[in-house]
Write an enzyme that holds these catalytic residues in place. Structure first.
Site: not given
Ligand code: AMP
Length: 185
Positions: A8, A122, A128, A139
């Site tokens: 993404k 990654r 991360r 997740r």
């Molecule tokens: P990502 O980089 O999209 O995998 O997001 C990393 C983390 O940020 C996620 O595991 C959540 O803890 C938080 N996060 C990102 N987007 C959202 C969202 N739309 N709603 C709630 N938490 C989010």
């Protein structure tokens, strides 16, 4: 939309460039706040470290604020939002208040083995702190339980473009651009 590891972030950046619009990643905004030691960052860290979603009120408010900035007026791409049914409603509300609507929703697909392999890679490259085995599994479960079902609602609205996320990065970008043109007109 798409599970962690589907590409993404990478594709969002490329589409943003192709269409000349900003890519807004809620995950990136949270990470920037965590790094900067802000109050929002401290709160987000509690949840993201475990692979849990940050509470909706916090996330929705952050998106509302971001969509109020000038650079989104001629378009934008959301990466990682909405992620549950509540956020779908919140986004409709935010866009409704602005007098806008969504042009399309891209779902990037990939099977779990491929995702786990990509996330492991990654984790090595980016380090991360939420790429621990437990947080990764959580997740992916949240994606299957809460996020994947949302695509049906967008499909009903005639907005969904489903794209295979496996392949060369350029190839996947081309597929997305073609799917948006074909399916959304
Ligand atoms: P990502 O980089 O999209 O995998 O997001 C990393 C983390 O940020 C996620 O595991 C959540 O803890 C938080 N996060 C990102 N987007 C959202 C969202 N739309 N709603 C709630 N938490 C989010």
């Amino acid at each position: 939309m798409g599970p962690q590891g589907a590409g993404k972030g990478t594709q969002a950046a490329r589409l943003a460039e192709t269409f000349g619009i900003p890519a807004i990643s809620t995950g990136d905004i949270f990470r920037a706040n965590i790094k900067g030691g802000t109050e929002l960052g401290r709160l987000a860290q509690e949840y993201s470290a475990k692979g849990e979603l940050v509470p909706d009120e916090v996330t929705d408010e952050m998106v509302r604020k971001r969509l109020g900035e000038d650079d989104v007026r001629s378009g934008f791409l959301l990466d990682g939002y909405p992620r549950n049914a509540h956020q779908v409603e919140a986004l409709d509300q935010i866009l409704g208040d602005l007098g806008w609507s969504l042009d399309g929703v891209v779902e990037l697909t990939a099977d779990r083995d491929e995702l786990l392999a990509r996330i492991a890679k990654r984790a090595e490259l980016e380090g991360r702190d939420d790429d621990t085995p437990d947080a990764i599994a959580r997740r992916l479960d949240i994606y299957d339980e809460q996020t994947a079902p949302l695509t049906a609602a967008y499909a009903e609205r005639g907005l969904l473009a489903r794209v295979d996320g496996i392949g060369e990065i350029d190839e996947v970008t081309e597929r997305i651009v073609a799917a948006l043109a074909d399916e959304l007109g």
